[in-house]
Enzyme design. Structure first.
Site, PDB file in Angstrom:
ATOM      1  N   TYR A 101       0.843  -1.199   0.000  1.00  0.00           N
ATOM      2  CA  TYR A 101       0.000   0.000   0.000  1.00  0.00           C
ATOM      3  C   TYR A 101       0.875   1.244   0.000  1.00  0.00           C
ATOM      4  O   TYR A 101       1.774   1.385   0.830  1.00  0.00           O
ATOM      5  CB  TYR A 101      -0.939  -0.004   1.214  1.00  0.00           C
ATOM      6  CG  TYR A 101      -1.989  -1.091   1.111  1.00  0.00           C
ATOM      7  CD1 TYR A 101      -3.247  -0.813   0.585  1.00  0.00           C
ATOM      8  CD2 TYR A 101      -1.719  -2.401   1.498  1.00  0.00           C
ATOM      9  CE1 TYR A 101      -4.210  -1.800   0.464  1.00  0.00           C
ATOM     10  CE2 TYR A 101      -2.670  -3.402   1.377  1.00  0.00           C
ATOM     11  CZ  TYR A 101      -3.913  -3.094   0.858  1.00  0.00           C
ATOM     12  OH  TYR A 101      -4.862  -4.080   0.728  1.00  0.00           O
ATOM     13  N   GLY A 102       0.579   2.163  -0.916  1.00  0.00           N
ATOM     14  CA  GLY A 102       1.403   3.357  -1.071  1.00  0.00           C
ATOM     15  C   GLY A 102       1.394   4.270   0.129  1.00  0.00           C
ATOM     16  O   GLY A 102       2.304   5.104   0.283  1.00  0.00           O
ATOM     17  N   ASP A 103       0.395   4.151   1.003  1.00  0.00           N
ATOM     18  CA  ASP A 103       0.365   4.981   2.208  1.00  0.00           C
ATOM     19  C   ASP A 103       0.837   4.211   3.443  1.00  0.00           C
ATOM     20  O   ASP A 103       0.591   4.634   4.575  1.00  0.00           O
ATOM     21  CB  ASP A 103      -1.038   5.554   2.437  1.00  0.00           C
ATOM     22  CG  ASP A 103      -2.112   4.476   2.556  1.00  0.00           C
ATOM     23  OD1 ASP A 103      -1.775   3.277   2.481  1.00  0.00           O
ATOM     24  OD2 ASP A 103      -3.301   4.828   2.728  1.00  0.00           O
ATOM     25  N   LYS A 111      26.584  28.526  -0.798  1.00  0.00           N
ATOM     26  CA  LYS A 111      25.723  28.023  -1.871  1.00  0.00           C
ATOM     27  C   LYS A 111      26.544  27.840  -3.137  1.00  0.00           C
ATOM     28  O   LYS A 111      27.197  28.762  -3.599  1.00  0.00           O
ATOM     29  CB  LYS A 111      24.571  29.005  -2.131  1.00  0.00           C
ATOM     30  CG  LYS A 111      23.479  28.489  -3.080  1.00  0.00           C
ATOM     31  CD  LYS A 111      23.759  28.737  -4.547  1.00  0.00           C
ATOM     32  CE  LYS A 111      23.788  30.196  -4.914  1.00  0.00           C
ATOM     33  NZ  LYS A 111      23.930  30.387  -6.400  1.00  0.00           N
ATOM     34  N   HIS A 153      32.349  33.589  10.429  1.00  0.00           N
ATOM     35  CA  HIS A 153      31.113  34.207  10.904  1.00  0.00           C
ATOM     36  C   HIS A 153      30.570  35.242   9.929  1.00  0.00           C
ATOM     37  O   HIS A 153      31.301  35.951   9.255  1.00  0.00           O
ATOM     38  CB  HIS A 153      31.287  34.884  12.276  1.00  0.00           C
ATOM     39  CG  HIS A 153      32.670  35.367  12.568  1.00  0.00           C
ATOM     40  ND1 HIS A 153      33.332  35.043  13.729  1.00  0.00           N
ATOM     41  CD2 HIS A 153      33.529  36.114  11.848  1.00  0.00           C
ATOM     42  CE1 HIS A 153      34.539  35.590  13.718  1.00  0.00           C
ATOM     43  NE2 HIS A 153      34.679  36.252  12.585  1.00  0.00           N
TER      44      HIS A 153
END
Length: 430
Positions: free
Chosen positions: A86-88, A317, A329
């Site tokens: 079951y996917g859930d 990033k 900092h």
């Protein structure tokens, strides 16, 4: 779920529930994977793209037995064993799936194997009555059970293993003579002419999701087990209950994770790394001996070299910090490379975006960037160069040179005192 997102695509540990289940099943190297879907087909198709699963559509929702029957075409010509999941219910382990198949193919060869469990509160679940060998004598819904049957603690999860040669014959034999007019999968177990068996698993493994609250509960179960696995593998979690992992987080040995750290998808951390409190990592790699945080944010594309330091309130990033480099900092380093041993002073930023395009900043090995400097990309700072504090750098800086970009300091003796006198006089007049 009260959501525009298909229920089985709600994430646990950053991965849709359905993909958790398919990933576990993939460990068994299945010949075919079929996902039966009703509403929301387009969403599910996009989600399973690349997994090898095919979609079967249940246009009318006529019960679990009817849903499984929709896989008949996709399994045409298949002569193996079928796992019905079951996917859930996303936490089922590959080992449990194997155990179901092993029981299906044991000497007595039951026609179906049901996965049972014993919850703390069994009240609402269907009961499984079985003998000492695990052969099912009766399966009964709670509302239809008598007092003796309700006293049984073994419950039906709904998950099954059935041979493909039997499955659709059995489905054809069940009816829909019930209040809902639906075809129920469990009805195949009690059809005459054969016997079925049950094996048991822990209740947490078959926890299902039908609401946001249950989604949070399954997330908590997954995180608790992942934390236990991490500590067993040689990782120190100072306050385990405050650390949150993604489904694909990879941590080396002797990593120390302090309180309130969040790992988003795509993080790899090598040995002997310390991640201080309140840090957030996503799509990042951290090499051996590095130190992150506190209050650091590593965004996708961040690559932190061995023994490098990313300190408090520093955001990285799509940038590389070389071995031993430091940004201790209050800095933003984006679309950049920082050479080995370089030092980034407090308040330094790479100005990488002009509102339309992103540009790179390259900082050479051993360079020193003074506090509160702005490096306006595209720009390069040569190895060993020093950028004086408060500089706005717009042109390349030669190796081992000093870059000083600030106006000459001017001092006016007594100006501040005279200014205060004028302001005080004006205040008194008003």
């Amino acid at each position: 779920m009260k959501s525009s997102l298909h229920k089985v695509l709600h994430p646990v540990a950053g991965r849709p529930m359905l993909l958790h289940l398919l990933a576990s099943a993939a460990q068994l190297s299945p010949q075919r994977q079929v996902v039966v879907v009703g509403a929301g087909r387009d969403q599910v198709e996009r989600a399973v793209e690349g997994t090898g699963a095919v979609i079967a559509v249940q246009d009318q929702q006529l019960g679990t037995g009817h849903a499984v029957a929709q896989a008949h075409g996709a399994l045409a010509g298949f002569a193996g064993d079928v796992l019905i999941l079951y996917g859930d219910v996303p936490l089922v382990r590959a080992d449990t799936m194997r155990a179901m198949l092993d029981r299906l193919n044991r000497g007595d060869e039951p026609r179906a194997v049901v996965l049972g469990f014993r919850p703390d509160d069994a009240a609402a679940y269907g009961r499984i009555i079985a003998d000492g060998q695990g052969i099912i004598e009766k399966m009964v819904e709670y509302k239809d059970a008598d007092d003796a049957e309700r006293a049984v603690t073994l419950c039906n999860s709904g998950l099954m293993a059935v041979r493909s040669t039997d499955l659709f014959v059995l489905l054809d034999a069940i009816g829909n003579n019930n209040a809902a007019g639906e075809y129920y999968l469990p009805d195949i177990v009690m059809l005459p002419g054969g016997q079925s068996a049950v094996i048991e698993t822990d209740a947490w493994e078959v926890a299902g999701v039908n609401s946001r609250a249950e989604l949070a509960g399954v997330e908590a179960l997954w995180q608790a087990r992942r934390r236990a696995d991490a500590m067993r593998d040689g990782i120190t979690l100072v306050a385990p209950e405050t650390v949150f992992f993604s489904h694909d987080t990879q941590l080396g040995r002797d990593v120390v994770v302090q309180p309130n750290v969040v790992f988003g998808p795509g993080v790899t951390v090598a040995d002997n790394v310390t991640i201080h409190a309140f840090s957030h990592l996503e799509g990042a790699s951290v090499d051996s001996g590095a130190e992150i945080g506190p209050y650091a944010r590593l965004r996708p594309g961040a690559q932190i070299g061995a023994k490098a330091k990313v300190g408090n309130f520093v955001e990285i990033k799509k940038a590389t910090l070389g071995e031993g480099a430091k940004a201790n900092h209050l800095s933003y380093i984006g679309d950049a490379s920082v050479g080995a041993g370089a030092n980034i002073g407090a308040g330094t930023i790479t100005c990488n975006y002009d509102g339309y395009f992103k540009y790179r900043t390259d900082i050479g090995a051993g360079a020193f960037i003074g506090s509160n400097s702005a490096l306006v990309a595209p720009v390069s700072i040569g190895a060993g160069a020093i950028v004086a504090a408060g500089s706005v750098v717009t042109r390349p800086v030669e190796p081992d040179s000093l870059c000083l970009v600030r106006p000459e300091q001017v001092g006016k003796t007594g100006w501040a005192a005279r200014f205060r006198e004028r302001m005080q006089a004006r205040k008194q007049r008003t």
